[in-house]
Design a protein around this motif. Structure first.
Motif, PDB file in Angstrom:
ATOM      1  N   UNK A   1      -6.262  -7.578  -2.304  1.00 52.65           N
ATOM      2  CA  UNK A   1      -4.802  -7.155  -2.839  1.00 52.65           C
ATOM      3  C   UNK A   1      -5.157  -5.908  -3.711  1.00 52.65           C
ATOM      4  N   UNK A   2      -5.982  -5.948  -4.279  1.00 50.44           N
ATOM      5  CA  UNK A   2      -6.480  -4.763  -5.056  1.00 50.44           C
ATOM      6  C   UNK A   2      -6.682  -3.326  -4.439  1.00 50.44           C
ATOM      7  N   UNK A   3      -7.263  -3.274  -3.118  1.00 49.99           N
ATOM      8  CA  UNK A   3      -7.411  -2.250  -2.229  1.00 49.99           C
ATOM      9  C   UNK A   3      -5.991  -1.742  -1.764  1.00 49.99           C
ATOM     10  N   UNK A   4      -5.379  -2.911  -1.427  1.00 51.86           N
ATOM     11  CA  UNK A   4      -3.947  -2.701  -0.531  1.00 51.86           C
ATOM     12  C   UNK A   4      -3.192  -1.941  -1.964  1.00 51.86           C
ATOM     13  N   UNK A   5      -2.985  -2.419  -2.972  1.00 51.79           N
ATOM     14  CA  UNK A   5      -2.318  -1.877  -4.079  1.00 51.79           C
ATOM     15  C   UNK A   5      -2.944  -0.392  -4.381  1.00 51.79           C
ATOM     16  N   UNK A   6      -4.023  -0.096  -4.221  1.00 53.59           N
ATOM     17  CA  UNK A   6      -4.389   1.226  -4.423  1.00 53.59           C
ATOM     18  C   UNK A   6      -4.108   2.208  -3.271  1.00 53.59           C
ATOM     19  N   UNK A   7      -3.375   1.689  -2.271  1.00 50.77           N
ATOM     20  CA  UNK A   7      -2.982   2.474  -1.087  1.00 50.77           C
ATOM     21  C   UNK A   7      -3.852   2.344   0.203  1.00 50.77           C
ATOM     22  N   UNK A   8      -4.772   1.330   0.262  1.00 52.53           N
ATOM     23  CA  UNK A   8      -5.675   1.133   1.483  1.00 52.53           C
ATOM     24  C   UNK A   8      -4.703   0.369   2.501  1.00 52.53           C
ATOM     25  N   UNK A   9      -4.515   0.871   3.802  1.00 49.49           N
ATOM     26  CA  UNK A   9      -3.800   0.202   4.973  1.00 49.49           C
ATOM     27  C   UNK A   9      -4.569  -1.034   5.388  1.00 49.49           C
ATOM     28  N   UNK A  10      -3.979  -1.867   5.813  1.00 50.17           N
ATOM     29  CA  UNK A  10      -4.753  -3.263   6.225  1.00 50.17           C
ATOM     30  C   UNK A  10      -6.091  -2.965   7.088  1.00 50.17           C
TER      31      UNK A  10
ATOM     32  N   UNK B   1       0.938  -1.278  -0.069  1.00 48.99           N
ATOM     33  CA  UNK B   1       0.093   0.052  -0.069  1.00 48.99           C
ATOM     34  C   UNK B   1       0.745   1.363   0.115  1.00 48.99           C
ATOM     35  N   UNK B   2       2.262   0.985   0.139  1.00 48.84           N
ATOM     36  CA  UNK B   2       3.058   2.343   0.024  1.00 48.84           C
ATOM     37  C   UNK B   2       3.756   2.498  -1.075  1.00 48.84           C
TER      38      UNK B   2
END
Lengths: 380, 280
Positions: free
Chosen positions: B169-178, A91-92
């Motif tokens: 994974x898509x959400x994390x990839x777009x910058x969403x923290x866990x 995410x970073x």
């Protein structure tokens, strides 16, 4: 020359002194006893559309997932814009990914799907609105922003996925089989669209694909992968015209391959003798005399003519037409040589078969020949 | 041949259904029996319903059971979801296999054992630290949570495995923290499993007699305990009336669920048609 390089649009063609956007060094990834990525190195430059091409299980998707941060390498490092990504969570990372299944959020509208990434960065509401609008205009989906993903066609979903990945203006966009889910006609059309969009936004793309035509059409450079390693890296022309191994020659397009021995090696040519014929090659490659080598010939680079005459001299073979495949624009002739080997020859159909009285057909005796620059030297 | 076989199947089906539903039908009919003796028909009447509604004891039991069921379902869903997430999304942490086994153990543990062990536990705890000072609402709720969270965990686990990890994974990839991924993607996607898990825990609690009998104390009578204790003294028409009310309540819930599912299917069909038109 170096001064000009600094402004080059295509740094990958002359990498000396250029700083790559992505540096991969000695990267390794294994799952238990299976090695998915086997100690690879790769530099990718700003503005490239780089294709990773290979069959299933060759490690191309694993490499992409390591770039995105979904898999942790067992060894080696990945640098993006000079920053080591080892301890940077997904995410970073300055990357965004377009998933093979698109991975659109089914409980959000098109608009909200695209805005999601911007919201995570704390972008202001009015700016989000503008940027979502701009990107929807780019992919021509302005009228669909209130729709849910499941209310869209496959092609539209693909464009929403692309827009969602692009809207954050990542340094690097990773695309996993971006066109695989589309039907053939739409895929061809979308290939060019994708390349155009990439040129417009100027973002560096890394595309994973198993489709060689897609890789050839899209990429500035491509890497052919097999069993976790790169077999060859180069521009589509380099890969197609000068494959350096039998695997690549056979994987990209098709090739007739002859095994032989180098009998002459001089500055301007080499001569290889094979069971079928002698091959004279003048494109400046040099191979040690007497070494065992393979020679590849693309079907479309071989001339075919009806002739009773036997082959005389290098770059000629005579044979008998064993089979003819009519594909519309071209015909494929399967020519049986004396040795029993079958050689594929592709020739354009410039006349309709019915109005062509001396067309080549079954059991005709033919003479095959090619230019000295057309044969490819291949390692095992 | 086919004819006779299909007739045979029809007969068997009818018999099977009759075996299930005639007792329930009888129960409903006898709840309207005017006679005080259950097996003796004394004409139609609603007197047992009136008596039932006037009985404070019954109302208290219903209320207690509902309270326990709601609190239990809520906590069981919360804990079960966390356990399910740990099993599916946290990879191979140390002790995962043991944790997984312990998580499903309550599903196969005989209720008598669960009830007895919890009773022993509560008694020793009360002697050691003085809590729980008396058994009742709290102890029954805790006991119910311990076994019903296993059911929720299994439901959640199945749903998590089924929906895959790509959207997260898509959400994390777009910058969403866990945590954001959990609240924005995982939980909304899990909602159907959470609802069914909650309802399952609710029903299990409402239904439980054995465990509740072990860990209850004076003055805390749940509905199943009440019914069972009354039946022990012989069949009673007011219990029939109560059972009938429960059957009606359950039927209404099932009907509502069916309508909701039907509507959702219709919406999905519309979406598909819309998408198909776009392919055009």
């Amino acid at each position: 020359m170096a001064a000009i390089d600094a402004f080059s649009d295509t740094p990958w063609l002359d990498p000396a002194g250029q700083k790559p956007l992505v540096q991969i060094k000695g990267l390794t990834k294994s799952f238990g006893a299976f090695t998915a990525i086997d100690n690879i190195d790769l530099d990718i430059y700003q503005g490239e559309l780089f294709c990773l091409l290979g069959g299933s299980g060759c490690g191309k998707s694993t490499l992409l997932r390591m770039l995105a941060g979904f898999e942790t390498p067992n060894g080696g490092e990945i640098l993006i814009d000079g920053v080591d990504m080892a301890h940077v969570p997904a995410y970073e990372r300055p990357t965004n990914m377009m998933f093979q299944s698109y991975a659109l959020f089914p409980h959000m509208t098109v608009e909200k799907n695209i805005a999601f990434g911007l919201q995570q960065d704390g972008v202001g509401k009015s700016e989000i609105k503008d940027r979502v609008h701009d990107i929807l205009t780019l992919v021509e989906l302005q009228d669909y922003k209130k729709r849910k993903p499941q209310q869209l066609s496959g092609g539209q979903r693909q464009r929403v996925a692309l827009a969602r990945a692009l809207v954050k203006q990542p340094k690097l966009l990773l695309l996993d089989e971006p066109l695989a889910a589309l039907d053939k006609k739409l895929r061809k059309q979308t290939q060019f669209e994708l390349a155009n969009i990439q040129e417009q936004v100027g973002v560096t793309f890394i595309v994973v694909t198993h489709d060689q035509e897609e890789a050839m059409t899209l990429s500035t450079r491509m890497a052919v992968m097999d069993a976790g390693r790169f077999k060859q890296i180069g521009t589509p022309t380099e890969i197609y015209e000068f494959p350096d191994s039998r695997f690549v020659a056979d994987f990209i397009g098709s090739a007739n391959i002859f095994e032989g021995r180098v009998v002459e090696d001089s500055a301007d040519h080499i001569l290889v003798t094979t069971e079928a014929c002698d091959v004279f090659i003048d494109h400046g490659q040099s191979v040690k005399i007497d070494s065992r080598i393979w020679v590849g010939l693309r079907p479309e680079k071989i001339r075919i003519e009806k002739s009773e005459a036997a082959a005389s001299g290098p770059n000629q073979i005579s044979g008998i037409v064993d089979d003819v495949g009519y594909l519309g624009e071209t015909s494929i002739y399967k020519v049986k040589l004396e040795s029993g080997q079958i050689v594929d020859v592709a020739a354009p159909n410039q006349m309709r078969p019915s109005s062509n009285s001396d067309r080549i057909t079954w059991d005709d005796k033919v003479l095959l020949s090619w230019e000295p620059s057309n044969a490819m030297l291949l390692s095992s | 041949m086919t004819q006779t076989r299909s007739r045979f199947l029809t007969v068997m089906l009818t018999l099977g259904l009759a075996f299930f539903y005639i007792p329930i039908l009888l129960l409903v009919i006898y709840s309207f029996n005017n006679s005080k003796l259950v097996p003796v028909w004394g004409g139609w009447s609603t007197r047992w319903y009136q008596e039932l509604f006037q009985s404070e004891e019954v109302w208290e039991a219903v209320l207690l059971s509902l309270q326990i069921a709601v609190v239990n379902a809520t906590f069981a869903t919360l804990l079960g979801t966390l356990a399910g997430l740990a099993m599916v999304r946290f990879g191979g942490f140390r002790g995962r296999t043991l944790f997984g086994g312990m998580l499903v153990a309550p599903l196969v543990m005989p209720e008598v054992i669960t009830g007895l062990s919890l009773l022993v536990f509560f008694i020793s705890l009360s002697e050691l630290i003085g809590w729980p000072s008396q058994r009742g609402f709290t102890t029954i709720t805790i006991a119910h949570i311990t076994f019903s969270m296993a059911f929720v965990a299994v439901t959640v686990q199945a749903r998590l495995t089924g929906m895959g990890q790509t959207l997260e994974e898509a959400a994390a990839d777009l910058g969403a923290k866990p945590f954001k991924v959990l609240t924005a993607i995982t939980i909304p996607r899990l909602t159907p499993a959470l609802i069914s898990g909650w309802l399952l825990a609710f029903t299990l609690s409402l239904d439980d007699l054995v465990i509740a009998s072990f860990v209850t104390g004076p003055g805390s009578t749940t509905l199943p305990i009440l019914i069972f204790s009354r039946i022990r003294l012989g069949l009673r028409p007011d219990i029939n009336a109560m059972a009938t009310i429960m059957i009606i309540a359950i039927s209404i819930c099932v009907a509502i669920a069916a309508i909701l599912i039907f509507r959702q299917q219709q919406a999905e069909l519309r979406d598909q048609q819309m998408a198909f038109k776009e392919e055009g």
